[in-house]
Design a protein around this motif. Structure first.
Motif, PDB file in Angstrom:
ATOM      1  N   PHE A   1       0.843  -1.209   0.000  1.00 28.70           N
ATOM      2  CA  PHE A   1       0.000   0.000   0.000  1.00 28.70           C
ATOM      3  C   PHE A   1       0.870   1.247   0.000  1.00 28.70           C
ATOM      4  N   ARG A   2       1.861   1.301   0.887  1.00 29.81           N
ATOM      5  CA  ARG A   2       2.667   2.505   1.049  1.00 29.81           C
ATOM      6  C   ARG A   2       3.485   2.811  -0.215  1.00 29.81           C
ATOM      7  N   ARG A   3       4.083   1.781  -0.803  1.00 34.49           N
ATOM      8  CA  ARG A   3       4.865   1.999  -2.027  1.00 34.49           C
ATOM      9  C   ARG A   3       3.976   2.482  -3.174  1.00 34.49           C
ATOM     10  N   ASN A   4       2.784   1.929  -3.256  1.00 36.51           N
ATOM     11  CA  ASN A   4       1.904   2.324  -4.352  1.00 36.51           C
ATOM     12  C   ASN A   4       1.216   3.658  -4.079  1.00 36.51           C
ATOM     13  N   PHE A   5       1.111   4.048  -2.814  1.00 35.96           N
ATOM     14  CA  PHE A   5       0.694   5.412  -2.503  1.00 35.96           C
ATOM     15  C   PHE A   5       1.705   6.390  -3.102  1.00 35.96           C
ATOM     16  N   ASP A   6       2.989   6.118  -2.902  1.00 33.04           N
ATOM     17  CA  ASP A   6       4.037   6.970  -3.467  1.00 33.04           C
ATOM     18  C   ASP A   6       3.991   6.954  -4.993  1.00 33.04           C
ATOM     19  N   SER A   7       3.780   5.766  -5.561  1.00 36.25           N
ATOM     20  CA  SER A   7       3.715   5.665  -7.014  1.00 36.25           C
ATOM     21  C   SER A   7       2.542   6.459  -7.578  1.00 36.25           C
ATOM     22  N   GLY A   8       1.379   6.316  -6.961  1.00 32.26           N
ATOM     23  CA  GLY A   8       0.211   7.065  -7.427  1.00 32.26           C
ATOM     24  C   GLY A   8       0.407   8.555  -7.328  1.00 32.26           C
TER      25      GLY A   8
END
Length: 301
Positions: A221-228
């Protein structure tokens, strides 16, 4: 490039003692073989696990952040500015180049004066089924030649423009277009700017490195929050629901064929969490800063 290029390897590090030894050994063999690798420059973010000692023992020059907050782009820029090579080899601390002939194929693309950088194939050794499928889509077996025309295509799985985990950049191209200051995806941002400026980028699958991930749900979740957040800022997040759904269908078929129904159920959960993180990250600009810090992985001001 005229003559044999001088190559500087650049590695951002943080508590990488568990993964660095194979990478440093590969770099040592490349230097000993005389294929152009002249130095290793690491930029460390305050490691406490022996990382700095490993780097020093391998002959690397170790920089720190100089009191600045870590940024994927800014840290790499700081190390690149200190490096002396006319080619910058960007690596992450958890990659392991395959074999002993991986650097020459990366450098071959730079023989064309119009090429800003070349990136290699990443093999997802040790990765989860979901991350393995994503790596297979992003890093296929065919070479690619990227130009400004590729920016018109919808961005998503399979359209990676560059990777700072395993790729080389012509120093003059980096000097003209340093890595932008974004939360994540600094390599995609750099590639977009380079392509728009008229440079080409090459993907060279003959150069291979092991690079696999196995994330828990919270970190996914956290990595893809950054990606988004980053891809929204770069204008690359449009159509993400549609692209994500199409990717999921292909992924589930692949996982079902190889791993069975139990793995499919986990993939549905994992990808749901990943997409939730991505879509929340797209909204970072309207979130209170403490909330963004809590939801994302990369440091924020």
């Amino acid at each position: 490039m005229s003559g044999a290029p001088r190559v500087s390897a650049i590695i951002p590090t943080l508590n990488g003692a568990a993964t660095l030894p194979p990478l440093l050994a590969a770099l040592g063999r490349e230097r000993a073989a005389g294929r152009g690798l002249a130095e290793v420059v690491a930029i460390d973010s305050g490691s406490r696990d022996g990382t700095v000692g490993l780097l020093a023992a391998a002959g690397a020059r170790v920089l720190d952040l100089g009191g600045a907050r870590f940024g994927h782009g800014s840290a790499r820029n700081r190390a690149a500015a200190a490096a002396t090579g006319d080619v910058l080899l960007f690596l992450t601390q958890d990659v392991e180049p395959v074999g002993d002939g991986w650097l020459p194929p990366l450098l071959e693309g730079l023989a064309d004066a119009g090429v800003a950088g070349t990136f290699g194939r990443q093999l997802p050794r040790g990765a989860s089924a979901e991350e393995t499928f994503l790596a297979r889509v992003n890093y296929g077996g065919r070479p690619r030649r990227l130009t400004a025309a590729d920016l018109a295509a919808a961005f998503g799985p399979g359209t990676t423009l560059f990777s700072s985990a395993f790729g080389v950049v012509r120093r003059s191209a980096w000097a003209a277009i340093p890595f932008p200051d974004v939360v994540m995806s600094e390599d995609q941002a750099w590639a977009m700017a380079s392509l728009r400026a008229g440079w080409e980028i090459r993907y060279e699958p003959r150069a291979e490195a092991y690079h696999g991930h196995r994330f828990g749900l919270a970190r996914a979740f956290r990595r893809n929050f950054d990606s988004g957040s980053s891809l929204q800022q770069l204008g690359l997040a449009r159509g993400s629901w549609r692209a994500g759904a199409a990717h999921l269908v292909r992924e589930l078929r692949w996982i079902a064929a190889l791993h069975g129904g139990g793995a499919v159920a986990h993939a549905v959960l994992y990808e749901s969490v990943r997409m939730m993180g991505f879509q929340c990250g797209r909204l970072e600009r309207v979130l209170p800063r403490p909330v963004a810090r809590a939801l994302g992985e990369a440091p924020r001001g």
